[in-house]
Structure formats: C-alpha cells, structure tokens
Design an enzyme around this catalytic site. Structure first.
Site, PDB file in Angstrom:
ATOM      1  N   ALA A 132       0.856  -1.180   0.000  1.00 49.01           N
ATOM      2  CA  ALA A 132       0.000   0.000   0.000  1.00 49.01           C
ATOM      3  C   ALA A 132       0.896   1.235   0.000  1.00 49.01           C
ATOM      4  O   ALA A 132       2.117   1.128   0.188  1.00 49.01           O
ATOM      5  CB  ALA A 132      -0.908   0.005   1.223  1.00 49.01           C
ATOM      6  N   LYS A 133       0.336   2.368  -0.229  1.00 48.53           N
ATOM      7  CA  LYS A 133       1.094   3.625  -0.135  1.00 48.53           C
ATOM      8  C   LYS A 133       0.117   4.779  -0.097  1.00 48.53           C
ATOM      9  O   LYS A 133      -1.013   4.668  -0.580  1.00 48.53           O
ATOM     10  CB  LYS A 133       2.004   3.788  -1.362  1.00 48.53           C
ATOM     11  CG  LYS A 133       3.179   4.699  -1.121  1.00 48.53           C
ATOM     12  CD  LYS A 133       4.315   3.995  -0.397  1.00 48.53           C
ATOM     13  CE  LYS A 133       5.492   4.886  -0.170  1.00 48.53           C
ATOM     14  NZ  LYS A 133       6.656   4.125   0.306  1.00 48.53           N
TER      15      LYS A 133
END
Ligand code: NAD
Length: 470
Positions: A132-133
């Site tokens: 994720a980011k």
C-alpha cells in the site's frame, strides 16, 4: 517524478495530468512511475511460464485507489484544500503496508507505483504484508508544523476505516517522520477508543510503541544487502564496504543514516546531496558534520571543506557505491552513461528507469533493486507491528540481528534467482517456443527482474492457494 511545481491555483488532480503530459513531451522515456512499475512487472512475468494471464492482470493493478479532499485553515488564516491518496495494491499475503509521503509532486500514479513496489518488497523479504502507499499533494517547506499537523489529522480522518491494524498500516516516507506517525496514531486512536490501536501505524516514537532500530532500519537494511552482495562477489575486486568510496543522493532518513552507517563500517563518504544541491570532498567527509550543517542551515550545501555540485553532477562522481536515496527517475537513459559507480544500491524507491537499468546491466554495474535494498524499513515496521500486538519492546540488538537475518536471506534468494534464471534461459526459451510465444527471446536478467520473478511467484502462489473468491 518531474520538477514541475503545482501552480497555486491549479487543482492537484488537473496538475497530475499536466505533469505526466509534460514528461511525455520533454523526455524520450516514459517517466510515469506506474507505467514503469507495470513495465517491470510485464518484463519479469515473461520469465514465469506458468503464470495465468488473468492472474497477471489482477496482480498488476491495485485492489483499491482512494482519493480524498479536505480543507485546513493555514497559519496565515487562509483556507486551503488538499488532495490525498491511499492505494492498496494487494492484501494477498497480509494487510496492506506502506508509507505516506508529503510532496508537491505526488500524483496518483506515483502512489499506485509505490504501492505495487511495496507488495513485491514485502514478498522478497518475506514479511506477512501486502502493498500500500499514501501521499498528500503539499509542500511542507511552505507550511508550518501546525499546518502539517492539521493535514495529517484531516487526511487520516478522511481515510477513516480504510486504514487499520489488520487492513492497511501506514509508515513514514518522504517528508513524514516519527512525529507524523505519532499524529496518525493519535487521530486513529481518537476515532477508535477502547482498544490497542498501536499496530495501526509504524515508525512511531519509541515512547508510544515505536520499535528500537526503526528510524535506522531502511539505511541499515541497505548496508546489510550491500555487504551481502559484495561478500557474494557481486563486484569484482570489492568484497567489503571498508575503504569503499560512497556517494549518497538525498540526505533525509534513508540517505543521511546510510551515510553514517557506511562511514561507521570504514567506507569513505565522498559526496552527499539534498534537494538544494550536492557537496563533494574526495578525501571523504564526516556524515555527522553534514547532519549538523543541515540541521543548522536546512541543507548540506556549504559544508566546510567541500565543493558544491548540482544533483546531476553528483550522480556522475566516480565512486565504488552510489546510493540514490531521494526520489524516482534519477538515473535515466539520458544520464546513465555518465554514472561512474561500480555498484548502485537503491535506498530510494524507483530511482532507476527501465532503460537505465538495462544499460547499467550491459555496462556490468549491478543494481541492488529498491524492492530488496530498502526493504529494511518495512521489515522493522513488521517487527514494530508484531511488538505492538504483543505489547512488547525488543532490545535494539535483537531488532538489528533479526533484520540482518532477513536481509541476508532476501539478498541470497534474489542472487540465487538471478543465477537460476540465467542458467535456464535455453529451457525457458524452448518452452516459450513450444507454447507458440512469438516475441523476442528471453535475455539474461539483472537483479531487479530476478527479485520481481521471485516476488510475483510468491504472491501468485498465495493468491491461488487461497482461491479466487467465490
Ligand atoms: P526524507 O524526506 O527523509 O528525505 C528525502 C531527502 O531527499 C531529503 O534530504 C531531500 O532534500 C532529498 N531530495 C529531494 N529531492 C531531491 C533531489 N532531486 N535530489 C537530491 N536530493 C533530493 O525521505 P526518506 O524517508 O529518506 O525517503 C527517501 C527515499 O527512500 C524515498 O524514495 C522513499 O520512498 C524511500 N524509502 C524510505 C523509507 C523510510 O523508512 N523512510 C523506507 C523505504 C524507502
């Protein structure tokens, strides 16, 4: 990443499109980070004969992309609107995991790329997370600490239950730090009282559940992979970092601590830089002096006893080990021929473009790819998460020893995979011919492709073992 700044009256979502199109117009290479991540995936997938086409499409794209907009009242009394993104690429191997960055050049495609790289990174280093980011389009240099605190609180509130200790866990990245993580924890904890919320975010200050060794972990992991790669003969005539000359681009969390740790191991740090420029001293500089100078003046530029260079020049300084530790697309087709290093260690995410990657390989300069080289950060984030769940705090020696084991193992699997692929090219090409695949034959791979092949196989296996629902 381009140097294009968002004009103050332009909506960030419109600016995204402008940035990408200006890049396409001015560069011969496509520098869109998400396109690069997809290119890397497609390239590696050619070496995995049994990967199903549909599964490939699924693994290539993010599971979820969230865009939020929120206002804050800034220090001068004006109300400003900000755009933030959180991308969850995959949860096949565990909750999403990835940093949050604050930068004026953040785009949704950059965050999509960074989220995908997190999935492959967690698989390479074998921590039970997906990728994720997140990011907010803002320039912290133009904002006060109080403005940034408000941005953090509003961003986390807007994300709501899209983050959580068992679903998607943020961490620090460019222009965010322990203080930002403390605010994220506090905001989430306010919204979810009465339970242990510490594992919702990593990279926290020690006193509120941070792990010893997390601040240094990205840089320490980079050092460990370099040491392991050198001990395995990756660079002829260079078997240790002792006495090696090192250039570091980017002097924040990853870069400044890498400079310190390599220096501690006897390397000679001959050049460092930040967004304002670089400094060189071929006799070597003491990273502690550069850190102190930056603390006082906000830049390494002007450090006594050094010559000032541009960031472009810095990359061309002859050295044994070049550590890009800033942003994406720093080593490209247009400057790769001027790289004068014997090994590139990617502390940053995405610093080398695919065209540059190939040229470095052909020039015999190995690149320890980001999804291995900077995985120390997420590894100790995983340790922090595990400590938070158990309400424990491990000694720093325990953390560093566990990190060493993880990084050595990951470095070995990537080097072994490269050797395995490069010795089985004939069989792989024969198998492709048999299946009627008509494109160009497979060529020997660099370490990045090897790391991708290993990671994609790992995530694909888990996805199939779980079963495609329903
Ligand atoms: P940071 O904000 O602490 O530092 C970034 C540094 O890069 C600053 O010194 C800044 O001045 C410099 N910089 C910015 N633009 C530059 C340019 N064009 N040329 C030279 N220097 C420039 O960020 P960080 O956390 O150290 O992250 C740096 C890189 O490492 C990013 O790619 C990030 O994704 C990656 N990374 C960080 C972590 C982590 O734990 N912090 C983990 C894995 C990967």
């Amino acid at each position: 990443m381009t140097s294009t700044q968002t004009p103050p009256d332009t909506h960030p979502l419109d600016a995204d499109a402008q940035k990408v199109s200006s890049v396409v117009k001015t560069q011969t290479e496509d520098l869109n980070p998400f396109h690069i991540a997809q290119h890397q995936f497609d390239h590696a997938a050619r070496y995995i004969p049994d990967l199903k086409a549909g599964l490939m499409d699924y693994l290539k794209f993010p599971d979820r992309v969230i865009t939020v907009e929120f206002p804050i009242e800034t220090h001068d009394g004006t109300v400003r609107n900000f755009v933030g993104y959180r991308v969850l690429h995959s949860r096949a191997r565990g909750p999403g995991k990835g940093g949050i960055r604050y930068h004026p050049d953040v785009t949704v495609d950059e965050i999509r790329a960074l989220a995908a790289w997190m999935t492959w990174k967690c698989a390479v280093v074998d921590v039970p997370f997906g990728g994720a980011k997140g990011g907010v389009v803002c320039n912290p240099k133009e904002l006060t600490t109080s403005d940034v605190r408000k941005i953090t609180r509003r961003f986390i509130t807007a994300l709501g239950d899209n983050i959580g200790p068992y679903t998607d866990i943020p961490a620090p990245d460019v222009n965010t730090n322990q203080g930002t993580m403390a605010r994220i924890f506090d905001t989430y904890d306010m919204m979810h009282p009465g339970r242990n919320n510490r594992p919702v975010v990593t990279g926290k200050p020690i006193d509120i559940g941070g792990s010893f060794g997390r601040r240094e972990a990205t840089a320490r992991g980079c050092l460990f992979t370099v040491q392991r790669a050198l001990s395995r003969g990756m660079v002829e005539g260079l078997d240790s970092v002792k006495d090696a000359t090192v250039v570091v681009q980017g002097f924040g969390n990853a870069g400044s601590i890498a400079a310190e740790l390599f220096h501690e191991q006897g390397a000679r740090i001959i050049a460092v830089s930040d967004s304002r420029g670089g400094v060189v001293n071929s006799d070597g500089l003491d990273p502690a002096d550069a850190i102190e100078h930056k603390r006082k003046t906000k830049s390494v530029v002007g450090l006594s006893g050094t010559k000032t260079v541009t960031n472009e020049e810095l990359l061309t300084v002859p050295c044994d080990i070049l550590i890009p530790a800033a942003l994406e697309n720093q080593i490209r087709a247009d400057n790769v021929h001027e790289i004068n290093a014997r090994l590139v260690a990617e502390a940053a995410n995405g610093p080398t473009t695919p065209a540059a990657d190939r040229i470095l390989y052909e020039r015999g300069i190995p690149v320890i790819p980001d999804i291995l080289c900077n995985a120390g950060g997420v590894t100790v984030s995983y340790f922090e998460w595990a400590q938070n769940i158990e309400n424990e705090q491990w000694d720093v020696d325990v953390v560093n020893q566990k990190l060493l084991v993880k990084m050595n193992k990951a470095t070995d699997v990537v080097i072994d995979m490269q050797q395995e692929l490069n010795t089985s090219l004939k069989q792989l090409n024969d198998a492709r011919k048999k299946r009627g695949v008509a494109d160009t034959p497979l060529e020997p791979v660099e370490l990045r492709t090897a790391a991708y092949v290993f990671a994609i196989k790992r995530v694909a296996d888990v996805t199939l073992a779980r079963g495609i629902w329903p």
